[in-house]
Structure formats: structure tokens, C-alpha cells
Design a protein around this motif. Structure first.
Motif, short mmCIF file in Angstrom:
data_model
loop_
_atom_site.label_atom_id
_atom_site.label_comp_id
_atom_site.label_asym_id
_atom_site.label_seq_id
_atom_site.Cartn_x
_atom_site.Cartn_y
_atom_site.Cartn_z
N PRO A 69 0.83 -1.21 0.00
CA PRO A 69 0.00 0.00 0.00
C PRO A 69 0.86 1.25 0.00
O PRO A 69 2.05 1.20 0.35
CB PRO A 69 -0.79 -0.13 1.31
N PRO A 70 0.31 2.39 -0.40
CA PRO A 70 1.08 3.64 -0.40
C PRO A 70 1.63 3.94 0.99
O PRO A 70 0.97 3.70 2.00
CB PRO A 70 0.05 4.70 -0.84
N ARG A 71 2.85 4.47 1.04
CA ARG A 71 3.51 4.74 2.32
C ARG A 71 3.40 6.20 2.75
O ARG A 71 3.84 6.56 3.83
CB ARG A 71 4.98 4.34 2.23
N ARG A 72 2.84 7.03 1.91
CA ARG A 72 2.69 8.45 2.25
C ARG A 72 1.43 8.97 1.57
O ARG A 72 0.82 8.30 0.74
CB ARG A 72 3.91 9.25 1.79
N ARG A 73 1.06 10.17 1.95
CA ARG A 73 -0.11 10.79 1.33
C ARG A 73 0.16 11.04 -0.15
O ARG A 73 1.22 11.55 -0.53
CB ARG A 73 -0.45 12.10 2.04
N VAL A 74 -0.81 10.72 -0.97
CA VAL A 74 -0.63 10.82 -2.40
C VAL A 74 -0.60 12.28 -2.84
O VAL A 74 -1.28 13.15 -2.26
CB VAL A 74 -1.76 10.04 -3.14
#
Length: 414
Positions: A19-24
Motif C-alpha cells: 500500500p502507499p507509504r505516504r499521502r498521495v
């Protein structure tokens, strides 16, 4: 390497391993398209239209208008590739010759465009003149006579002419308004793109294009058999392994063996570190998400079956009585496996995300761990749609249905 290690490499290249590790951020939309190289377009919107959903599966909670803005700003462009697709503007030279007169003659859109041009060249020329003098147009700018029909799904003549000029490369898509294409002269669209982006406008010959498409497909897929390569950009027949000998000899591709596969696999040299990590067991797949029916992960039925043991057929164009799983069925990705599918509809006015049916693969254990992970993924997808209330209809097996209903209540989605 094992099959699961190959899956993990495939998912990592497609940005679906974790999953993404930071805010997109807005730039991540273009970066994701650049990694995939093509983002297939489809207009069905019982849930979010496919290109937006494909990006959500990779980026999480992003703003869909960022895709529209990327097109309007010239960071991406539309072309015929796998089918109608968005592609990064840096790949313009790669696709441009494919879109031009006489190219991609095997593609239905180009065949139709050439027939239309041959039969109605004067009408196309007049339409080009209008756009040159009066500016961009949409198909809806032209009134359709009552009862009139034509080819290409019953499109009116002007729509067919616009699409023919687009397929031939004389028009490009300047932007979309309510997902309707806005057509403009190629030179005007490219002039706008050049102001913000580096646009590659070289003229590539057939050999250069073939080499570039092969390498681009292998890099986007992460790992692939030879016979799946050409389908990625929909470029004709299946490649044979001997055709890739020269790529291996030049060090551009790495040839590897995958357990239980009857053919070698290929990895782009730029993914050598990913390959080493996968082989060593350091590359894990932890992402859980719902996928679009037009996601690159599943659009090649043979590849999805061989890679994941997942037989997936799109049924929205199948008559309702003949459907097995539903109208718009989303594959379920869970930690490196495709574990099932669900038929969904977003009721936007009600704020409700309806799961009409859900089923797991026969060999998948439907335990509480899977139910909790899937409930979170469904909840996230529903909230992103603006339909936070989830309702679950039929689900199989029955024991898993009870676990999932409980998990959905815990997630405050029912």
C-alpha cells in the motif's frame, strides 16, 4: 524462482505489492501511468470509471480530477494502444507512428478510420477546417438526426469522423469534459504540452518501435513470458523465445526460470535489484485492494490464469442470463494473490456502495484474517467513491459471508 516470488515481482512493478507509504500527491498520478506505460480507458461507471479505479488501486485516496488535469496540462495524452489508453507524453514518439496513416492496420479502430477516410475524405477535410478556424469540438456539439444510425456502436457521422481523424493522428484529445473527449488539432495540443513538458517527437522506424515496445512491456510487467509481451500494447501475434535472444545477449532482458512454468520468463535489466530481492524472499506482497476489470494485472486472461490461477472473463458485454459472476466484477487482490471477485455498484445519490455478489476462489481459505482485510479494502474504496455505506448481498462461501458482514460492521460501513 518460485511462482509466488514471480507474482511478487509482477505486483511490485505494477505498484500493487504494497500500500502507499505516504499521502498521495498530484504528481503521483502521472508517475503511476509512466510505470504502467498505458492506462486503459473505459466509460462504464457503475463504480468509478476504470482509469480512475486503476489509479485508486495503486495510489489509494487520491483526487480523480488529477487525472483530468494531467490530460489538460499535456502531461499525458490519449492514443490507441492496448485499447483506447492514456499514456505519458514522454512516449509520444513511440505511439505517434503507430497512430499515423497506414499504421496499426490490424487494430479495429485504425481499420475503421481508414475506411471512413477512403469513403468520406471530403467530410473529414471540412471537419478539420472547422476545428482549425473555430477551435476544439466535442461530439455533442453536433446534433444527431432522429432515427439516424451508423457504424461504430451507432455513432453519428461527426463522431465517426472525429474518431477517424483521432486514430489517424490528425486530431488529439485536448481535455475531457464530463468524460467527453474534446478534439483539437494535433499541433495545438502539442504546442500546449511543450510549454510544460519535454515532448519526444522523434520519428521512429518500425525496428526501433518494436524494440522499444518490447522493452517497455517487459519493464511494466516486471516479469513475463514471451507470449504475453505483445498483448500489453496490442501489437499483433505472440512472440517466441528465440525472438528475445538478442535482447538477452545485449543484456537488456534477463531470462529466468519460474517453478511449474513450461516456458522461460523475462525481466527487464532495470529490475535486476527487484529480481534479486524476490529470489531472496525479501520482496513481499502485502497490499489488499479491489481491481478494475480493465487493470493491466488481469486484462490478459491467459497471463492472469498462469500467474495467479485466476480465470477472469469480463462479462459486462455478455447477455445477463449467461453471466456467471455479474455485470462489472472487480477482482480482489489480497497479499500477492487474486482471491476472489465481487460485483459492485456505487449508488452515489444514496451514498451506498452495493456489493451484489461476492465469491472466493475454491482454494482460498475464507478466514477472519481475510474478512478483516477485505472489509477494510472495501470500506476504503467505498469512501473514496463518496458512497461510505456498504451493503452486502450474496456472498460465498456462506461461512465467509458471515465473517465479512461482521467485519464490515466493525469497519462502520453498514
Amino acid at each position: 524462482m518460485s511462482l509466488q516470488q514471480a507474482r511478487n515481482l509482477h505486483l511490485a512493478a505494477q505498484e500493487l505489492a504494497a500500500p502507499p507509504r505516504r499521502r498521495v500527491r498530484k504528481a503521483d498520478v502521472v508517475s503511476a501511468i509512466a510505470r504502467m506505460r498505458v492506462l486503459q480507458i473505459d466509460t462504464i461507471h457503475v463504480v468509478a470509471r476504470s482509469p480512475y479505479l486503476v489509479l485508486f488501486s495503486r495510489l489509494g485516496d487520491y483526487r480523480p480530477q488529477w487525472l483530468d488535469e494531467a490530460l489538460a496540462e499535456g502531461a499525458i495524452f490519449e492514443c490507441w494502444a492496448h485499447e483506447a489508453c492514456f499514456a505519458p507524453i514522454a512516449d509520444l514518439a513511440l505511439h505517434r507512428a503507430e497512430m499515423g496513416e497506414g499504421a496499426r492496420s490490424s487494430h479495429w479502430a485504425m481499420r475503421s478510420a481508414q475506411r471512413t477516410h477512403a469513403a468520406q475524405a471530403q467530410a473529414l477535410a471540412q471537419l478539420l477546417t472547422r476545428i482549425r478556424e473555430q477551435g476544439p469540438v466535442k461530439s455533442s456539439d453536433f446534433r444527431r438526426d432522429a432515427g439516424a444510425t451508423s457504424a461504430w456502436w451507432g455513432w453519428k457521422d461527426e463522431k465517426r469522423w472525429l474518431e477517424a481523424l483521432f486514430a489517424r493522428g490528425e486530431l488529439m484529445i485536448a481535455r475531457r469534459e464530463n468524460f467527453q473527449r474534446v478534439y483539437d488539432l494535433r499541433e495545438r495540443v502539442l504546442a500546449k504540452a511543450r510549454l510544460r513538458h519535454l515532448v519526444d517527437e522523434r520519428v521512429l522506424d518500425a525496428a526501433e518501435r518494436e524494440r522499444a515496445f518490447v522493452l517497455a512491456a517487459v519493464r511494466a510487467l516486471g516479469i513475463t513470458q514471451a507470449r504475453w509481451i505483445n498483448d500489453y500494447f496490442r501489437r499483433g501475434g505472440k512472440l517466441r523465445d528465440e525472438r528475445l535472444d538478442e535482447f538477452v545477449e545485449r543484456g537488456e532482458l534477463l531470462r529466468v526460470e519460474v517453478g511449474h512454468w513450461d516456458a522461460p520468463a523475462y525481466v527487464h535489466a532495470e529490475h535486476a535489484d527487484l529480481l534479486a530481492a524476490a529470489r531472496a524472499g525479501r520482496l513481499r506482497a502485502t497490499h489488499v485492494s479491489l481491481l478494475s476489470p480493465f487493470d493491466p494485472l488481469v486484462w490478459d486472461r491467459e497471463r492472469a490464469a498462469t500467474m495467479f490461477g485466476f480465470d477472469y472473463r469480463l462479462e459486462c458485454y455478455t447477455p445477463a442470463p449467461k453471466r456467471r459472476h455479474g455485470y462489472y466484477v472487480l477482482p480482489i487482490l489480497h497479499r500477492g494473490q487474486l482471491v476472489g471477485r465481487l460485483d459492485a455498484k456505487a449508488h452515489r445519490e444514496e451514498g451506498r456502495f452495493e456489493i451484489k455478489s461476492l465469491s472466493l476462489q475454491d482454494d482460498v481459505v475464507g478466514d477472519a484474517v481475510l474478512a478483516d482485510a477485505l472489509a477494510r479494502a472495501i470500506s476504503q474504496c467505498a469512501r473514496w467513491h463518496g458512497t461510505p455505506r456498504v451493503t452486502l448481498g450474496q456472498a460465498a462461501p456462506r461461512a465467509f459471508a458471515a465473517l465479512l458482514r461482521s467485519a464490515l460492521r466493525t469497519a462502520d460501513t453498514v
